[in-house]
Design an enzyme around this catalytic site. Structure first.
Site, short mmCIF file in Angstrom:
data_model
loop_
_atom_site.label_atom_id
_atom_site.label_comp_id
_atom_site.label_asym_id
_atom_site.label_seq_id
_atom_site.Cartn_x
_atom_site.Cartn_y
_atom_site.Cartn_z
N HIS A 142 0.79 -3.30 -1.36
CA HIS A 142 -0.33 -2.39 -1.06
C HIS A 142 -0.61 -1.34 -2.14
O HIS A 142 -1.77 -0.94 -2.27
CB HIS A 142 -0.07 -1.69 0.27
CG HIS A 142 -0.47 -2.52 1.44
ND1 HIS A 142 -1.56 -3.33 1.44
CD2 HIS A 142 0.10 -2.68 2.65
CE1 HIS A 142 -1.65 -3.93 2.61
NE2 HIS A 142 -0.65 -3.54 3.36
N ARG A 389 -7.84 -12.01 1.64
CA ARG A 389 -8.35 -11.04 2.63
C ARG A 389 -9.60 -10.38 2.08
O ARG A 389 -9.66 -9.97 0.93
CB ARG A 389 -7.30 -9.99 2.96
CG ARG A 389 -7.80 -9.03 4.06
CD ARG A 389 -6.70 -8.16 4.63
NE ARG A 389 -6.33 -7.07 3.76
CZ ARG A 389 -6.14 -5.80 4.18
NH1 ARG A 389 -6.32 -5.48 5.44
NH2 ARG A 389 -5.77 -4.88 3.32
N GLU A 499 -7.92 -4.25 13.96
CA GLU A 499 -7.10 -3.14 13.50
C GLU A 499 -7.47 -1.79 14.09
O GLU A 499 -6.59 -0.96 14.29
CB GLU A 499 -7.13 -3.07 11.97
CG GLU A 499 -8.48 -3.23 11.33
CD GLU A 499 -8.37 -3.47 9.83
OE1 GLU A 499 -7.42 -2.98 9.21
OE2 GLU A 499 -9.24 -4.15 9.28
N ASP A 536 -4.19 0.96 10.44
CA ASP A 536 -5.45 1.64 10.73
C ASP A 536 -5.58 2.00 12.20
O ASP A 536 -6.25 2.97 12.55
CB ASP A 536 -6.63 0.77 10.28
CG ASP A 536 -6.79 0.79 8.76
OD1 ASP A 536 -7.17 1.85 8.23
OD2 ASP A 536 -6.50 -0.22 8.11
N ARG A 574 2.48 -5.09 9.64
CA ARG A 574 3.28 -3.87 9.72
C ARG A 574 3.53 -3.29 8.33
O ARG A 574 3.63 -4.01 7.35
CB ARG A 574 4.65 -4.15 10.36
CG ARG A 574 4.59 -4.54 11.83
CD ARG A 574 6.00 -4.77 12.35
NE ARG A 574 5.99 -5.17 13.76
CZ ARG A 574 5.98 -4.32 14.78
NH1 ARG A 574 5.94 -3.03 14.54
NH2 ARG A 574 5.99 -4.75 16.03
N ARG A 706 -7.04 5.47 2.88
CA ARG A 706 -6.21 4.35 3.31
C ARG A 706 -5.00 4.86 4.09
O ARG A 706 -4.54 5.98 3.91
CB ARG A 706 -5.74 3.54 2.11
CG ARG A 706 -6.85 2.75 1.47
CD ARG A 706 -6.30 1.75 0.48
NE ARG A 706 -7.37 0.92 -0.05
CZ ARG A 706 -7.90 -0.11 0.56
NH1 ARG A 706 -7.46 -0.45 1.76
NH2 ARG A 706 -8.86 -0.80 0.03
#
Length: 878
Positions: A142, A389, A499, A536, A574, A706
């Site tokens: 990430h 994604r 989400e 989120d 997760r 984020r």
């Protein structure tokens, strides 16, 4: 039992001595460069930090005064020293964990499962669960990994040396040699720039993922499978099939383009090709070893017919594969000359294996050759299956632009019914929808180019296509039409990602509607993936409301899948932290609804958690064993379905928790101004953490931040607000005298609820109101001081409330090793927090005054070191 405890105590004592030794070695390195005065200063700061972390006010005041009196360059040196101390402590602990858990073998896990009292699972059920294991670890970047790859390499080497050092059979000469190497590696790390000068690219992140496989998982996976095979043979009189793939690895690195403009179709293409070449390199190493070992002459008829009358038939059979792997590794020949399929890799290996068995050479067949076959099934020629994604709106925008070009109106303005009708009509049509002479915008072209890359590389290179912010059936159908129009001629699994709180609550309706479409049912062929977002949803509604929404949606989706006779695979997004759904592996698995593992277990492993779980072969093997045993146990002895009374109470708690959380985060006008000054949120944007921007929209406010920097910012000040805000107040409000017996029953009998409190237990051990108050005193204006004070009051009350409801005297009472680990690092963290407070004040004043130059650059570098060091010490970044 006493002997086991004595052994653990001895290891714990060894850990403390190892950390002390590594710290002293670092001190020698610093003294060699900067002199004894500097070492004495650092030692004084360390001493004050340790006592300050225990609440000694005089030490705290002296620590703050010492740091405030230093110039910018000295602050940088102090920051580097304590960040390095924490890195060394983590390395020592990682090696300690590896050693302490040597007895926790796969066989031991399953022996405990078979012998467990109140074990309702039959032996046949356990065997069936083992035989159908389907665990998919999805490596993501990430990223929360703050440490540079070059330092990770040195840290791995240092961990290996610590293992040698703790070998009781080491001679004095060998010990001196190992200690010299340890000193060498620590000096290398000290003299290496710890902060990246530029952000890593998505390709850099992918290369980091490959290195985890090469340095750890390549060895750990076949070792784990051997243990699993031994278990089946000794406990169940069964055997692991040659083509078994109970664990596999996928990746988001280079495929996750949600809000990341740097992940383009060309990047995805490059990542796929690099993975192919890295896989070829690793398999070539295996094949070269096999080429040396398989020198025997006897073979079966199948091999003889292929290679003719040669003295070394196995080498002759493997030689063409070696040549093909060499071409693929070099990548200098046309793509068509590369190894093209897993069958090309596997067929010669399996022919060798079967021949050796038939010729009575089982020992040879089940040696290195079997390891390579296992790797070929687990990793294949693509090394990792790449997920894609993308945000649902990007897909909708393709059709909006296209329908306007074709004169059909604006797709984005259509109703859901009209969108579905259009998409299904085109999915059933044989004519192309996209005109050859159409020139789309750059944004639309990028989406189409990505789909064409998928078509070019084929099924074996990809995992699933994930749609973030999915809220309607048309979001899924749109992706399937884009894939069809781009030439993808195989049914790539498409997974909606639910989400936000509303999306989670609406997910059963969306999936019911989707599965009622005949065309769609035919497309998925009885297998549906759904991704559950943890980050989120928690940011949106708070951790308690998000947790219950995640549980409820999964429970409803499981029932829909059973009714529709669909195999459902739930994909858990997760993070490593509590605010992003983080839980110890076993607790996370056992807190899922009954039946949710029937379609396999798929979960993201991200950033620094990849290193902590899979960074060393021994740790990786243990992690795989833990996951496998936990999944089997959850399938064969599922947690109870919550009683209706429990549902009523948790629903009340979740509603109150959401209300409490949003009242502060969403509706209080002072929250955002306080957040911006009390945490290093603004400074985090300068830290070259990873390829993704900190915000989905550069111009957006707090809502576009984020989940990772959101969690990261609060963790830095030890308020860790997103993980607990509003939760205990909600539980207290429901835990009235009339409900206490039911709530206690929920704690004792319902793993989902117990895991919520266990997470808070860990969070509250990491939280520190005194440190948060120190940030506020220096950085928060007087008009906002009351805001932080109120949050800390709720934090303190929440801590007491949790201890009361659990009957504990201290946080993490049930996890003494985890508690000791945090206590060890607390003294090293304390100076970094006070350093960061000083730096934040100086950086902001310099910015306000418009200052530039080398002195300001030193300040900013020191700021990055402090942020990184605190992240390393807390061991949760995002």
């Amino acid at each position: 039992m006493n002997q086991a405890n004595d052994a653990k105590d001895a290891l714990a004592s060894q850990l403390k001595e190892t950390i002390k030794y590594l710290g002293a070695t670092l001190g020698e390195t610093i003294e060699a460069e900067l002199g004894s005065d500097w070492l004495a200063r650092i030692e004084q700061v360390r001493h004050d930090g340790r006592h300050s972390s225990r609440g000694e006010q005089q030490s705290t005041e002296r620590l703050a005064h010492t740091i405030s009196s230093l110039d910018n360059q000295s602050l940088l040196t102090i920051g580097r020293a304590f960040a390095q101390f924490l890195n060394l402590a983590n390395i020592a602990e990682q090696e300690f964990n590896s050693k302490a858990q040597e007895d926790q073998s796969l066989s031991q896990y399953f022996t405990d499962l078979l012998n467990a009292q109140n074990q309702s699972a039959k032996k046949e059920d356990i065997l069936r669960a083992i035989e159908t294991l389907d665990i998919d670890m999805v490596l993501t970047a990430h990223p929360t990994e703050v440490t540079r790859r070059t330092l990770i390499h040195k840290h791995r080497a240092l961990a290996s040396q610590l293992q040698l050092l703790h070998n009781p059979n080491l001679t004095s000469v060998e010990q001196r040699k190992v200690k010299a190497r340890i000193g060498d590696l620590i000096a290398q790390a000290w003299h290496t720039e710890e902060i990246r000068s530029v952000r890593p690219t998505p390709v850099d992140e992918a290369r980091w993922g490959y290195s985890v496989i090469e340095s750890s998982l390549w060895e750990a996976v076949p070792d784990f499978l051997r243990d699993l095979d031994d278990l089946l043979q000794t406990k169940f009189d069964s055997q692991l099939p040659l083509d078994a793939k109970p664990v596999q690895f996928s990746s988001w690195m280079g495929g996750d383009r949600d809000g990341n403009p740097f992940v383009t179709s060309s990047v995805t293409q490059e990542v796929l090709l690099r993975a192919r070449r890295r896989a070829a390199k690793l398999f070539l190493q295996d094949l070269n070893e096999l080429y040396v070992e398989l020198s025997m002459n006897a073979c079966n008829q199948s091999v003889r017919e292929l290679v003719g009358d040669v003295k070394e038939p196995y080498r002759a059979l493997l030689k063409p594969l070696v040549k093909k792997l060499e071409k693929t590794r070099e990548g200098r020949v046309p793509y068509k000359q590369w190894l093209q399929s897993n069958d090309e890799l596997l067929n010669p290996l399996i022919l060798c294996y079967q021949s050796l068995l038939e010729c009575g050479m089982q020992v040879i067949a089940n040696g290195a050759l079997l390891n390579t076959i296992r790797r070929a099934h687990a990793f294949g020629i693509h090394l990792l299956k790449l997920d894609i994604r993308q945000d649902s709106q990007r897909h909708a925008d393709v059709f909006s632009e296209l329908t306007r070009y074709l004169g059909l109106g604006d797709y984005n303005q259509w109703s859901e019914e009209d969108k579905q009708a259009f998409l299904l009509r085109e999915l059933g049509s044989r004519r192309p929808l996209i005109p050859k002479n159409w020139t789309p915008s750059e944004e639309v072209k990028e989406v189409l180019d990505t789909c064409r890359v998928i078509a070019k590389h084929g099924r074996a290179g990809f995992g699933i296509y994930i749609i973030s912010m999915a809220s309607e059936p048309s979001d899924v159908l749109a992706v399937q039409l884009l894939l069809k129009e781009s030439g993808v001629d195989w049914p790539m699994p498409v997974a909606p990602l639910f989400e936000t709180l509303d999306d989670l609550n609406n997910s059963p309706d969306v999936m019911n509607a989707l599965l009622s479409i005949d065309w769609y049912r035919g497309y998925i062929n009885g297998r549906q993936y759904v991704m559950i977002g943890y980050s989120d949803s928690a940011k949106d509604a708070g951790s308690l409301a998000a947790g219950w929404a995640q549980y409820s949606s999964q429970e409803a989706l499981v029932k829909i899948a059973e009714k529709q006779n669909i195999t459902l695979t739930l994909f858990h997004g997760r993070g490593g932290t509590i605010g992003r759904g983080g839980l110890p592996a076993k607790a996370a698995i056992h807190s899922q609804p009954p039946g949710s593992l029937a379609g396999g277990f798929r979960v993201t492993e991200q950033g620094e958690t990849i290193r902590y779980k899979f960074g060393m072969p021994q740790l990786a093997k243990r992690s795989l064993s833990l996951y496998a045993s936990a999944v089997v146990e959850a399938i064969t002895s599922p947690p109870p379905e919550p009683k209706q009374r429990w549902r009523e109470l948790i629903t009340q708690m979740a509603e109150l928790g959401c209300e409490n959380y949003r009242k502060t985060v969403r509706y209080d006008e002072e929250f955002v101004p306080y957040f911006r000054v009390a945490t290093p949120e603004q400074e985090l944007g300068k830290l070259p953490l990873g390829s993704r921007p900190a915000k989905r929209k550069p111009s957006g406010g707090i809502e576009s931040l984020r989940a990772i920097p959101w969690i990261f910012a609060w963790a830095q000040t030890r308020l860790v607000l997103p993980s607990w805000l509003g939760v205990m107040r909600a539980i207290e409000a429901v835990n009235t005298e009339d409900n206490q017996a039911d709530v206690q029953q929920m704690i004792e009998q319902w793993p989902f609820f117990a895991s919520r409190l266990s997470m808070l237990d860990m969070v509250f051990k990491k939280a520190d109101p005194a440190i948060s108050e120190a940030y506020d005193k220096r950085l928060v204006p007087d008009k906002l001081a009351h805001f932080g004070k109120a949050l800390r009051e709720e934090l303190t009350q929440s801590m007491q409330s949790l201890l009361s409801i659990t009957g504990h005297e201290h946080m993490m009472e049930d996890d003494p090793l985890g508690r000791d680990s945090m206590n060890i690092r607390a003294g090293y963290l304390q100076p970094l927090h006070y350093l960061q407070i000083e730096l934040l004040d100086r950086v902001r004043k310099a910015e306000s005054a418009g200052q530039e130059g080398e002195d300001v650059q030193t300040l900013e570098r020191a700021m990055m070191v402090a942020i990184t060091g605190i992240a390393v010490g807390i061991r949760n970044t995002g």
